[in-house]
Design a protein around this motif. Structure first.
Motif, mmCIF file in Angstrom:
data_model
loop_
_atom_site.group_PDB
_atom_site.id
_atom_site.type_symbol
_atom_site.label_atom_id
_atom_site.label_comp_id
_atom_site.label_asym_id
_atom_site.label_seq_id
_atom_site.Cartn_x
_atom_site.Cartn_y
_atom_site.Cartn_z
ATOM 1 N N ALA A 272 2.160 -52.797 -11.657
ATOM 2 C CA ALA A 272 1.066 -51.915 -12.068
ATOM 3 C C ALA A 272 0.084 -51.689 -10.923
ATOM 4 O O ALA A 272 -0.451 -50.591 -10.755
ATOM 5 C CB ALA A 272 0.355 -52.500 -13.285
ATOM 6 N N VAL A 273 -0.157 -52.708 -10.100
ATOM 7 C CA VAL A 273 -1.083 -52.572 -8.977
ATOM 8 C C VAL A 273 -0.563 -51.573 -7.952
ATOM 9 O O VAL A 273 -1.339 -50.919 -7.255
ATOM 10 C CB VAL A 273 -1.346 -53.944 -8.324
ATOM 11 N N CYS A 300 1.962 -53.643 -18.128
ATOM 12 C CA CYS A 300 2.257 -52.226 -18.331
ATOM 13 C C CYS A 300 1.229 -51.390 -17.573
ATOM 14 O O CYS A 300 0.106 -51.824 -17.315
ATOM 15 C CB CYS A 300 2.273 -51.883 -19.818
ATOM 16 N N ALA A 301 1.629 -50.199 -17.191
ATOM 17 C CA ALA A 301 0.806 -49.345 -16.338
ATOM 18 C C ALA A 301 -0.184 -48.538 -17.162
ATOM 19 O O ALA A 301 -0.014 -48.346 -18.372
ATOM 20 C CB ALA A 301 1.705 -48.424 -15.517
ATOM 21 N N HIS A 302 -1.210 -48.026 -16.484
ATOM 22 C CA HIS A 302 -2.231 -47.211 -17.155
ATOM 23 C C HIS A 302 -1.810 -45.748 -17.212
ATOM 24 O O HIS A 302 -1.211 -45.217 -16.270
ATOM 25 C CB HIS A 302 -3.561 -47.327 -16.413
ATOM 26 N N TYR A 357 1.097 -42.900 -25.301
ATOM 27 C CA TYR A 357 0.482 -43.814 -24.346
ATOM 28 C C TYR A 357 -0.277 -44.915 -25.095
ATOM 29 O O TYR A 357 0.294 -45.568 -25.950
ATOM 30 C CB TYR A 357 -0.430 -43.037 -23.388
ATOM 31 N N ASP A 358 -1.549 -45.104 -24.787
ATOM 32 C CA ASP A 358 -2.362 -46.156 -25.432
ATOM 33 C C ASP A 358 -1.719 -47.533 -25.265
ATOM 34 O O ASP A 358 -1.708 -48.345 -26.179
ATOM 35 C CB ASP A 358 -2.578 -45.854 -26.914
ATOM 36 N N ARG A 359 -1.141 -47.768 -24.066
ATOM 37 C CA ARG A 359 -0.492 -49.033 -23.716
ATOM 38 C C ARG A 359 0.755 -49.293 -24.556
ATOM 39 O O ARG A 359 1.092 -50.438 -24.880
ATOM 40 C CB ARG A 359 -1.455 -50.224 -23.790
ATOM 41 N N CYS A 360 1.452 -48.218 -24.892
ATOM 42 C CA CYS A 360 2.732 -48.361 -25.575
ATOM 43 C C CYS A 360 3.771 -48.861 -24.582
ATOM 44 O O CYS A 360 3.957 -48.264 -23.512
ATOM 45 C CB CYS A 360 3.171 -47.025 -26.167
ATOM 46 N N VAL A 361 4.447 -49.949 -24.926
ATOM 47 C CA VAL A 361 5.494 -50.496 -24.045
ATOM 48 C C VAL A 361 6.881 -50.184 -24.582
ATOM 49 O O VAL A 361 7.884 -50.677 -24.064
ATOM 50 C CB VAL A 361 5.313 -52.015 -23.839
#
Length: 548
Positions: A272-273, A300-302, A357-361
């Motif tokens: 993610a970084v 998880c990514a933004h 989205y909304d941090r859906c993995v």
């Protein structure tokens, strides 16, 4: 052997695993001369960026196997490898597993004093280092420094001992956690466990159209780095491995973009970084047209970072009258994983126009059995309820090296507790809200989830490149929150963003907000893998507020 037949053979070969990929590829008749792996540093007189074949990789590994064997290293001997170059990580990993030894891979960005303590706790037989980490010799390690990585290629490959034949549960690597809350934990992986996802997913998924060239910006010393190497070798893909840039993640974005333009990969792997670093740049000014896939693991990514990436790159599509053509827009494969998990348990694909989205993995891989648990009762929680992620998977690490207490403490009802908090919706999609160690109960059914709060702030504030939400419970029970903002290059540093931040947080969390601070790129405390060390930043916040 034909690549398709080779993939089938490797999938069915239950002897192949993370400790013998080079050996089994040769035994199955893989093309010994095709370009395989390139490194960004010179190695054994081979210039950087030169593709090494299977024959060359095996010879360089055999030379190192002989070098280690001459120093008494053998079966089950843990050897710490603390180096910067990706070539030094992988070639010595191949050499040590050749002997049946256990390479303990340290991220080159780990501070010297932390590495010294990690090595002492390891209680191995020796350490391999390099010029970047020569200061390690000043510390009491409890074991000898076997030599410098620049020496290991001087062994004679003809004198290497016969390749060790691994049992499925043999330990083949010790890696470490991110160290966000304490000294990084040593995590031991098995021969089959560290290869399980390659067998179950990477060798059975559809092979992409045309030539596949993958660039890994992952730390070579991480489980994700090893898996990426093995899946590329087994699939016959070309792989470029980047080394740590200046010993750390910060300011590595330009080096990654330069490498993409130079090497023209079809896929890029990172944490993610990595995507946060790439967000520092106007990607429309760079030639990223070769990239079809961005693959992320770890946290998880933004959404704000993903949308920038899927807008560039390209993908193939069929058009009547034109056939297969390349058009703008790429794919982002987001996953949630950790060192202990061995491989991510979920996957979510984003494209131009997608909006989940909304941090859906996403949904679990077929090999992963997941449950969201109430850790108080061990019962599973229902849809829409946040629970602790429990995992049963063939990819799981064997446990913590020399630490049976934490090995068993992280097990509940047969599941490994990852330390993550998630919920699932009625369609079976999972959403990550926070690490359990970072979330705070605000009472009345309200919770403060720092990761979810960061996601919402980035969505609300378009000129914020990244942010960290740091929350603590003070001695009087009151929760206090600080929001640290890293601005985009063209953002106005004088603009007051507190109202937007409060809107993004929502009323219950906003009530805890103490201040919103704009910080420089290096104002966030990170661990060696690029994860924010919120534990240390919470301590700083408590100290600054005068709380005990």
């Amino acid at each position: 052997m034909d690549p398709t037949h080779l993939r089938v053979a490797l999938t069915q070969d239950m002897q192949v695993g993370a400790g013998n990929v080079l050996l089994r590829l040769a035994e199955h008749g893989a093309d010994p001369d095709m370009p395989r792996v390139s490194f960004d540093r010179d190695v054994d007189g081979i210039p950087a960026w030169t593709p090494l074949s299977l024959t060359e990789l095996t010879e360089r590994a055999a030379a190192r196997a002989h070098w280690f064997s001459e120093r008494g290293v053998g079966r089950r001997d843990p050897v710490a490898v603390y180096v910067t170059s990706a070539a030094d990580v992988f070639l010595n990993y191949f050499a040590l597993t050749w002997l049946g030894a256990i390479p303990a891979l340290l991220n080159g960005s780990m501070p010297i004093e932390v590495a010294a303590e990690f090595i002492r706790r390891l209680r191995g037989v020796g350490v391999l280092t390099d010029a970047d980490h020569a200061e390690l010799a000043k510390h009491d390690l409890g074991v000898p420094i076997l030599g410098d990585a620049s020496e290991t290629g001087g062994g004679d490959p003809r004198l290497a001992p016969p390749h060790y034949r691994h049992h499925p549960e043999d330990p083949v690597a010790i890696t470490h956690s991110s160290g966000t809350t304490r000294t990084p934990a040593a995590i031991v992986h098995s021969h089959h466990g560290l290869f399980a996802a390659v067998r179950a997913v990477r060798l059975t998924e559809a092979r992409p159209y045309g030539e596949v060239r993958e660039l890994s910006a992952l730390p070579a010393a991480h489980t994700a780095g090893i898996i990426t190497m093995n899946q590329a070798l087994c699939n016959g893909y070309q792989l470029l491995c980047l080394s740590a840039q200046g010993g750390e993640f910060r300011h590595s974005g330009e080096a990654i973009l330069d490498a993409i333009e130079r090497w023209r990969p079809t896929g890029v792997f990172g944490f993610a970084v990595t995507w946060s670093e790439l967000a520092r740049f106007d990607l429309s000014t760079r030639d990223l047209s070769s990239v079809r896939n961005w693959s992320s693991t770890g946290d998880c990514a933004h959404e704000s970072h993903i949308r920038r990436l899927v807008a560039v790159g390209s993908h193939l599509t069929y058009r009547r009258g034109e056939g297969t053509v390349s058009v703008q827009g790429s794919k982002f494969i987001d996953t949630l994983g950790s060192t202990e998990m061995g491989h991510s348990a979920f996957a979510m694909i984003h494209r131009l126009g997608s909006d989940r989205y909304d941090r859906c993995v996403g949904k679990p891989y077929p090999f992963a059995e997941v449950a969201l648990l109430d850790v108080g009762t061990g019962a599973e929680v229902g849809p829409g309820q946040v629970g602790h992620l429990g995992l049963k998977s063939p990819t799981l690490a064997l446990g913590y090296w020399n630490d049976s207490v934490n090995t068993f403490r992280t097990r509940l009802n047969g599941y490994y507790l990852t330390g993550d908090l998630l919920y699932r919706d009625e369609e079976g999609y999972y959403y990550h809200v926070d690490r359990a160690s970072d979330a705070l109960d605000l009472g009345g059914g309200d919770w403060l989830y720092t990761a979810l709060s960061e996601e919402r702030i980035l969505k609300q504030c378009a000129d914020v490149r990244d942010c960290s939400v740091i929350a603590v419970r003070e001695s009087d029970g009151r929760v206090v929150t600080q929001v640290l903002l890293v601005l985009a290059a063209d953002a106005d540093p004088e603009l007051d963003r507190e109202a937007d931040v409060r809107t993004a947080l929502g009323a219950p969390v906003a009530a805890t907000l103490q201040r919103v601070v704009t910080i420089p790129d290096d104002g966030v405390v990170m661990g060696p893998t690029g994860k924010v060390r919120k534990f240390l930043m919470r301590q700083q916040l408590l100290a600054g507020s005068g709380a005990s």
